[in-house]
Enzyme design. Sequence first.
Site: not given
Ligand code: SDX
Length: 436
Positions: A313, A371
């Site tokens: 998140h 989720d």
């Molecule tokens: C919702 O914003 C809100 O409030 C949203 C929400 C709401 O109520 O409105 O809470 C609802 O959308 C919840 C999130 C649902 N999405 C997912 O579950 C999809 C999987 N999650 C990721 O796509 C990600 O965690 C996000 C999109 C939710 C957040 O992405 P960020 O903040 O841009 O973080 P990032 O992608 O920069 O991640 C940081 C690191 C990265 O690795 P490095 O580059 O540092 O090596 O963490 C890794 C990412 O690759 N990472 C994950 C991951 N989420 C982040 N690796 C594996 N699996 C994951 N789910």
Amino acid sequence: MKLADNKATLSFSNGSPSVDLPVYQGNVGPDVVDIRKLYAQTGMFTYDPGFLSTASCQSAITYIDGDKGELLYRGYPIEQLATNCDFMETCHLLLYGELPNPTQKADFTKLVTNHTMVNEQMQFFLRGFRRDAHPMAIMTGLVGALSAFYHDSTDITNPQHREIAAIRLIAKMPTLVAMAYKYTIGQPYMYPKNNLSYAGNFLHMMFATPCEEYVVSPVLERALDRIFTLHADHEQNASTSTVRLCGSSGTNPFAAIAAGVACLWGPAHGGANEACLNMLTDIQKMGGVAKVGEFMEKVKDKNSGVKLMGFGHRVYKNYDPRAKLMQETCKEVLAELGLENDPLFKLAMALEKIALEDDYFVSRKLYPNVDFYSGIVQRAIGIPTPLFTAVFALARTSGWIAQLNEMIGDPEYKIGRPRQLFTGSEKRDVKPIATR
Ligand code: SDX
């Protein structure tokens, strides 16, 4: 917001004159550096794609403490609201700032109930879709189409009009989601029943048929009502920011909410519940818990493009409080339905345990989000996977419209118009095609 006794001074190593920027404090949470005059004073923009360090607005609706894993709607912890209140009380709280007393709750619920029907013409919009259309494609169309029936009776500068548009949207979303579902399974639409609760009415419109009486299960009704509350609002997330930006042009509320529906559909946002359920089903097909290690290796391999859906998140760097409550709701519903041994729930809990002990996730502060479990409980209720995000949109409409009305109600609001760092071609002349 109040001016802090602190201020920010921006200085430049190239000798350009430094600039003092005011700092403002909210009631809780990080202060903000006010950069509104930065461009006028320096000719420079700030740069923050993804808005990692940018407050787009001031708001009094929802506060999230990502480090503590805390979520407050108008100051009330989500755990207390999900346990002691229902979704109608939560909608009242988000819209008007206070939980209703019994009379206010009855009046508000009656108002919503009396607006649950949609114009009979709405059903003809669905006929243009294929029967296997994704429900979010249908919802994006239907919600936008609502503006065809109300845009000339909604003067957004009129607070009473803003309120009735909010009531209409909250009231009609369940009817539209149920219509989208019935259309895809070829069953007749069920009209709303005013003697049912908000969640009970949705269950009835979803699962009843004209052929026999449908009795709403109190356990499923309570579970669904809690799911609505958990999804109601969440500060300035992507879809809420979309609704605010769209609404800032002065467009009607129905069009702005349709923009929010479209944004929520994405798998990085509200579409994650559907993607998470599909991920769990795929792992189950591959061999279930025995294959979790192999799957996790893919997730940790950057080149795989595989993410653990339902995890991570932008704001929560601790356990999403909604995920905990959703897991509890999962257990209650599965127990009630005699599905305690649901393999997907067991798989999800195994995945969570392994992830929370794995340095890849711990070092990145990746925890389950709202989720991760919501799909499992919706599936147990009988809601098909492609409809999960539409249910999310149904619930989030209350937060979207509260945030939109808060923005429009602020006399200082302006149309949102970000700038850019331009990296394209400098000015050049067009050559005749023969010479290109
Ligand atoms: C919702 O914003 C809100 O409030 C949203 C929400 C709401 O109520 O409105 O809470 C609802 O959308 C919840 C999130 C649902 N999405 C997912 O579950 C999809 C999987 N999650 C990721 O796509 C990600 O965690 C996000 C999109 C939710 C957040 O992405 P960020 O903040 O841009 O973080 P990032 O992608 O920069 O991640 C940081 C690191 C990265 O690795 P490095 O580059 O540092 O090596 O963490 C890794 C990412 O690759 N990472 C994950 C991951 N989420 C982040 N690796 C594996 N699996 C994951 N789910």
